[in-house]
Write a protein that holds these residues in place. Structure first.
Motif, PDB file in Angstrom:
ATOM      1  N   LEU A  63       0.835  -1.201   0.000  1.00 30.67           N
ATOM      2  CA  LEU A  63       0.000   0.000   0.000  1.00 30.67           C
ATOM      3  C   LEU A  63       0.872   1.255   0.000  1.00 30.67           C
ATOM      4  CD1 LEU A  63      -2.495  -1.189   2.796  1.00 30.67           C
ATOM      5  CD2 LEU A  63      -2.713  -1.524   0.321  1.00 30.67           C
ATOM      6  N   GLY A  64       1.236   1.718  -1.201  1.00 32.88           N
ATOM      7  CA  GLY A  64       2.016   2.948  -1.334  1.00 32.88           C
ATOM      8  C   GLY A  64       1.198   3.939  -2.128  1.00 32.88           C
ATOM      9  N   ASN A  65       1.834   4.654  -3.070  1.00 33.60           N
ATOM     10  CA  ASN A  65       1.032   5.484  -3.977  1.00 33.60           C
ATOM     11  C   ASN A  65       0.217   4.587  -4.897  1.00 33.60           C
ATOM     12  OD1 ASN A  65       1.340   8.288  -3.405  1.00 33.60           O
ATOM     13  ND2 ASN A  65       3.512   7.994  -3.864  1.00 33.60           N
ATOM     14  N   GLY A  66       0.883   3.537  -5.409  1.00 32.26           N
ATOM     15  CA  GLY A  66       0.152   2.454  -6.064  1.00 32.26           C
ATOM     16  C   GLY A  66      -0.148   1.408  -4.991  1.00 32.26           C
ATOM     17  N   ASP A 122      -2.183  12.026  -0.900  1.00 30.68           N
ATOM     18  CA  ASP A 122      -1.268  11.612   0.159  1.00 30.68           C
ATOM     19  C   ASP A 122      -2.052  11.252   1.426  1.00 30.68           C
ATOM     20  OD1 ASP A 122       1.925  12.081   0.824  1.00 30.68           O
ATOM     21  OD2 ASP A 122       0.604  12.225   2.575  1.00 30.68           O
ATOM     22  N   MET A 123      -1.886  10.028   1.890  1.00 34.04           N
ATOM     23  CA  MET A 123      -2.680   9.540   3.019  1.00 34.04           C
ATOM     24  C   MET A 123      -2.435  10.333   4.293  1.00 34.04           C
ATOM     25  SD  MET A 123      -5.043   7.487   3.736  1.00 34.04           S
ATOM     26  CE  MET A 123      -5.279   5.953   2.855  1.00 34.04           C
ATOM     27  N   ARG A 124      -1.186  10.803   4.494  1.00 32.46           N
ATOM     28  CA  ARG A 124      -0.900  11.584   5.713  1.00 32.46           C
ATOM     29  C   ARG A 124      -1.715  12.877   5.726  1.00 32.46           C
ATOM     30  NH1 ARG A 124       5.411  11.208   5.393  1.00 32.46           N
ATOM     31  NH2 ARG A 124       4.642  11.152   3.275  1.00 32.46           N
ATOM     32  N   SER A 177       2.176  -3.646   4.133  1.00 32.45           N
ATOM     33  CA  SER A 177       3.454  -3.038   3.770  1.00 32.45           C
ATOM     34  C   SER A 177       3.237  -1.811   2.885  1.00 32.45           C
ATOM     35  CB  SER A 177       4.332  -4.069   3.062  1.00 32.45           C
ATOM     36  OG  SER A 177       5.650  -3.597   3.005  1.00 32.45           O
ATOM     37  N   GLY A 178       4.353  -1.181   2.436  1.00 33.28           N
ATOM     38  CA  GLY A 178       4.274   0.060   1.662  1.00 33.28           C
ATOM     39  C   GLY A 178       4.097   1.237   2.628  1.00 33.28           C
ATOM     40  N   GLY A 179       4.267   2.460   2.126  1.00 28.09           N
ATOM     41  CA  GLY A 179       4.213   3.652   2.985  1.00 28.09           C
ATOM     42  C   GLY A 179       2.980   3.691   3.872  1.00 28.09           C
ATOM     43  N   ASN A 209       2.985   2.467   7.988  1.00 27.16           N
ATOM     44  CA  ASN A 209       2.960   3.618   8.906  1.00 27.16           C
ATOM     45  C   ASN A 209       1.600   4.027   9.434  1.00 27.16           C
ATOM     46  OD1 ASN A 209       5.831   4.378   8.688  1.00 27.16           O
ATOM     47  ND2 ASN A 209       5.295   4.653   6.532  1.00 27.16           N
ATOM     48  N   SER A 210       0.519   3.580   8.802  1.00 31.84           N
ATOM     49  CA  SER A 210      -0.778   4.108   9.227  1.00 31.84           C
ATOM     50  C   SER A 210      -1.501   3.156  10.188  1.00 31.84           C
ATOM     51  CB  SER A 210      -1.676   4.397   8.016  1.00 31.84           C
ATOM     52  OG  SER A 210      -2.929   4.814   8.499  1.00 31.84           O
ATOM     53  N   VAL A 211      -1.498   3.536  11.446  1.00 29.53           N
ATOM     54  CA  VAL A 211      -2.189   2.782  12.494  1.00 29.53           C
ATOM     55  C   VAL A 211      -3.677   2.712  12.162  1.00 29.53           C
ATOM     56  CG1 VAL A 211      -2.773   2.837  14.964  1.00 29.53           C
ATOM     57  CG2 VAL A 211      -0.485   3.535  14.202  1.00 29.53           C
TER      58      VAL A 211
HETATM   59  P1  ADP Z   1       5.581   4.826  -3.441  1.00 32.31           P
HETATM   60  O1  ADP Z   1       4.521   3.930  -3.975  1.00 32.31           O
HETATM   61  O2  ADP Z   1       5.720   6.101  -4.201  1.00 32.31           O
HETATM   62  O3  ADP Z   1       6.897   4.118  -3.111  1.00 32.31           O
HETATM   63  P2  ADP Z   1       5.267   4.901  -0.544  1.00 32.31           P
HETATM   64  O4  ADP Z   1       5.362   3.425  -0.353  1.00 32.31           O
HETATM   65  O5  ADP Z   1       6.359   5.758  -0.012  1.00 32.31           O
HETATM   66  O6  ADP Z   1       4.983   5.314  -2.038  1.00 32.31           O
HETATM   67  O7  ADP Z   1       3.877   5.356   0.142  1.00 32.31           O
HETATM   68  C1  ADP Z   1       3.428   6.654   0.063  1.00 32.31           C
HETATM   69  C2  ADP Z   1       2.120   6.760   0.857  1.00 32.31           C
HETATM   70  O8  ADP Z   1       2.387   6.383   2.222  1.00 32.31           O
HETATM   71  C3  ADP Z   1       1.556   8.179   0.880  1.00 32.31           C
HETATM   72  O9  ADP Z   1       0.148   8.139   0.697  1.00 32.31           O
HETATM   73  C4  ADP Z   1       1.894   8.627   2.283  1.00 32.31           C
HETATM   74  O10 ADP Z   1       1.020   9.611   2.773  1.00 32.31           O
HETATM   75  C5  ADP Z   1       1.724   7.321   3.046  1.00 32.31           C
HETATM   76  N1  ADP Z   1       2.309   7.421   4.388  1.00 32.31           N
HETATM   77  C6  ADP Z   1       3.604   7.547   4.738  1.00 32.31           C
HETATM   78  N2  ADP Z   1       3.707   7.701   6.090  1.00 32.31           N
HETATM   79  C7  ADP Z   1       2.437   7.683   6.586  1.00 32.31           C
HETATM   80  C8  ADP Z   1       1.876   7.793   7.894  1.00 32.31           C
HETATM   81  N3  ADP Z   1       2.623   7.964   8.964  1.00 32.31           N
HETATM   82  N4  ADP Z   1       0.529   7.710   8.008  1.00 32.31           N
HETATM   83  C9  ADP Z   1      -0.255   7.541   6.926  1.00 32.31           C
HETATM   84  N5  ADP Z   1       0.213   7.420   5.673  1.00 32.31           N
HETATM   85  C10 ADP Z   1       1.542   7.495   5.505  1.00 32.31           C
END
Ligand code: ADP
Length: 401
Positions: free
Chosen positions: A208-211, A282-284, A328-330, A334-336
């Motif tokens: 779970l990232g941008n994609g 952006d999820m944050r 996994s992924g951003g 990171n998102s509880v």
């Molecule tokens: P990419 O697919 O470009 O590699 P990433 O795996 O870095 O992307 O994931 C990016 C996503 O992760 C964004 O939506 C970002 O907001 C989210 N993200 C990163 N840290 C947090 C966090 N602490 N809480 C919520 N979302 C987060």
């Protein structure tokens, strides 16, 4: 002992990511990122572990020019240069040609080019990166690692679309799946954490990232995944819609005067979290806005979690009894809140979350965030670069990947 190193090259449509990685340990000696290529704002940051960061402006540079600048900086590091044994290239689409990393030669280049029709933004950029790297390092072996390769084990029932079969036979219109390097890494890491061989495990991995994509793994093999012919299918993503009724596309084309290019732009760049929230991909940013009472940001997050939970339930038919669900992924790492909301939807299937463990991303429990009496749910950080480095190193060493 000075171990061998691999130069990892990841060429996006307007970016170039480079890293010098020690395959065994995963240590990075150099990392570089060139962004906004082909624009006046293009630039590159190179980070040498020992010597620190350098920021370089590269107005209007393309991939090849950015690579040249990186190679020039690297050339002063004689000792490090002498330890590089291979260059490993991430290639997005390998069609049905590639099931594992391969040495780049004329035939491989031709096949990557042949897959460009299926990934018009990605494969041509990947080829640019390969050509630039070969020009600079002609003496080194170059290896291609494909995002689609891990999913080449999908059974036919999972990869055909329910459209006339001849469209698959004649035009290869089928589901391929992406993020394979990440799902493969997550499988191996889950096996290590669970202390069991990967080929005996049933897993559900979430990148779970941008994609965003999910993968059902049965006894060490990908058996279903959410992305399809292109990375647009499946989950809600940062700017991509994921699944929708194909009739909606026909409606846009026939009744709302959209051109195919406009539909492409709408579904790939203006939909998903960005489209629903009207605010950000952006999820944050969305989490903060939702907390301040932004209704659409809250809706975007709810839809993301609901669709993710529904998908997990659907994929679980392919990988039961499940040994672990992996985030996994951003976002996943990171998102509880996202993990909590998604697992709450999955309560009817027995899933639960341990709030304390989830709040520290499972860092005090080998990644585990679920109570012991419920299905095993883990948070595992992904590392595609180390997989690319290892894939190349094993190929050079003559080991089967
Ligand atoms: P990419 O697919 O470009 O590699 P990433 O795996 O870095 O992307 O994931 C990016 C996503 O992760 C964004 O939506 C970002 O907001 C989210 N993200 C990163 N840290 C947090 C966090 N602490 N809480 C919520 N979302 C987060």
């Amino acid at each position: 002992m000075n171990r061998s190193l691999v130069l990892v090259v990841n060429c996006g449509s307007s970016s170039l990511k480079l890293a010098i990685v020690e395959p065994e340990s995963g240590d990075r000696f150099v990392e570089a990122l060139a962004e906004r290529l082909f624009t006046a704002q293009a630039g590159m940051t190179i980070h040498f572990r020992e010597a620190g960061k350098t920021v370089i402006r590269l107005p209007d540079a393309d991939h090849a020019q950015a690579f040249e600048v990186f190679a020039a900086h690297l050339s002063t590091e004689k000792e490090m240069n002498s330890r590089i044994i291979a260059v490993s290239h991430r290639v997005v689409h390998g069609g049905e040609y590639f099931r594992c990393p391969v040495l780049v030669d004329g035939d491989v280049l031709q096949k990557i080019d042949a897959c460009s029709g299926l990934a018009p933004l990605h494969n041509p950029a990947n080829l640019q990166g390969i050509h630039a790297a070969i020009r600079h390092f002609p003496e080194l072996p170059h290896v291609a690692v494909f995002d689609t390769a891990f999913h080449q084990t999908l059974p036919e029932t999972a990869y055909v679309y329910a459209i006339p079969y001849e469209l698959y036979e004649k035009h290869q219109l089928r589901r391929y799946g992406f993020h394979g390097t990440s799902h493969n890494y997550l499988m191996l890491e889950a096996a290590r954490k669970l202390g069991r061989p990967a080929d005996q495990l049933n897993l559900l991995t979430l990148h779970l990232g941008n994609g965003c994509s999910a993968c059902a793994i049965r006894q060490g093999r990908s058996v279903d995944t959410t992305m399809g012919l292109t990375p647009l299918e499946g989950l809600v993503m940062g700017t991509r819609s994921g699944d929708l009724d194909p009739g909606l596309i026909l409606h846009l084309l026939e009744h709302m005067d959209f051109s195919p290019k406009e539909v492409d732009e709408l579904l790939n760049r203006r939909s998903g979290l960005l489209g629903l929230s009207g605010l950000s991909n952006d999820m944050r940013t969305l989490a903060q806005a939702a907390q301040s009472g932004n209704r659409q940001a809250r809706l975007a997050i709810e839809v993301f979690c609901f669709r993710l939970a529904k998908t997990i339930a659907a994929l679980s038919v392919s990988c039961s009894p499940l040994d672990a669900l992996v985030f996994s992924g951003g976002i996943g790492e990171n998102s509880v809140q996202i993990r909590q909301r998604t697992l709450t939807w999955l309560a009817p299937l027995g899933f639960a979350v341990d709030e304390q463990k989830n709040s520290v991303h499972g860092k005090d429990s080998n990644g585990r965030i679920s109570p012991m009496s419920t299905p095993d749910v883990r948070v595992i950080p992904t590392d595609e670069e180390v997989m690319l480095a290892r894939g190349a190193a094993s190929l050079i060493a003559g080991e089967s990947p």
